[in-house]
Design an enzyme around this catalytic site. Sequence first.
Site, PDB file in Angstrom:
ATOM      1  N   SER A  43     -67.379 -33.152 -43.657  1.00  0.00           N
ATOM      2  CA  SER A  43     -66.216 -33.803 -43.075  1.00  0.00           C
ATOM      3  C   SER A  43     -65.347 -34.406 -44.181  1.00  0.00           C
ATOM      4  O   SER A  43     -64.971 -33.713 -45.123  1.00  0.00           O
ATOM      5  CB  SER A  43     -66.660 -34.846 -42.044  1.00  0.00           C
ATOM      6  N   ASP A 146     -63.596 -27.667 -33.147  1.00  0.00           N
ATOM      7  CA  ASP A 146     -63.387 -28.995 -33.730  1.00  0.00           C
ATOM      8  C   ASP A 146     -62.255 -29.743 -33.028  1.00  0.00           C
ATOM      9  O   ASP A 146     -61.128 -29.255 -32.949  1.00  0.00           O
ATOM     10  CB  ASP A 146     -63.057 -28.859 -35.227  1.00  0.00           C
ATOM     11  N   HIS A 216     -67.161 -30.520 -34.200  1.00  0.00           N
ATOM     12  CA  HIS A 216     -67.178 -31.096 -35.544  1.00  0.00           C
ATOM     13  C   HIS A 216     -68.597 -31.489 -35.962  1.00  0.00           C
ATOM     14  O   HIS A 216     -69.276 -32.245 -35.286  1.00  0.00           O
ATOM     15  CB  HIS A 216     -66.266 -32.328 -35.570  1.00  0.00           C
TER      16      HIS A 216
END
Length: 234
Positions: A43, A146, A216
């Site tokens: 991330s 995501d 995600h």
Amino acid sequence: MEPKFHGCLHIQYGNVNEQLELVADQIAAIPELKSGFDAIGLSQGGQFLRAYVERYNRPAVHNLITFGSQHMVARRATKGAVYGKWAQENLVQAQYFRDPSNLEAYLSANHFLTSINNEVSAFRNHTYAKNLASLNKLVLVLFTQDKTAVPKESAWFGSEEVPTDFRNDEQQVILGTPAKVIVPMHSQPLYQEDWIGLRQLDEKGGVVFETCVGEHMQMGDCWKRLIQDYVGGL
């Protein structure tokens, strides 16, 4: 004995530029890494590691893998005073918030993402391009569902196009929200003018696009092949 490394960036609070300098000093002090290393960024860790490569890179990164990273991000959930002085110096996520409908404020207030993307011509640093282009591989991993990194294509250096007929929020409610147009990496000025060495790296076959199916950071087993292919091989 495994090397011990306690350096990290706070995930929510603090000045990212200051934290990066601290972490770079800590990495440089690890003798086991003096010949270089492969790095994995999860991330927001992906753009932080990219910043390390561009600004420091001693010891050098060989392969960099970023999972769902926000290289050109716009998070709609973060608004308000995001470009205020306090937020830009203390809130980590605000320091990589790039709003395509408010680029003027972003370019004047932001001092992290604008820097590592070399977006402000007056402060463009050619060392960033040289260092990023020195990577063996930059592996960009996108999560297909995501909803945290918006748009998800930011993981591949994509961004939302700035609409020429941009309307305010009340007009959008009345007229409906138009589909967002994504500008892919190869069409970005950052790539075409090679502000950060991304084009040079890509043209020598150093940029790899990968996907993980899911939301995600829901990696499942998709990380295994990437680690086998790009970590520990040099």
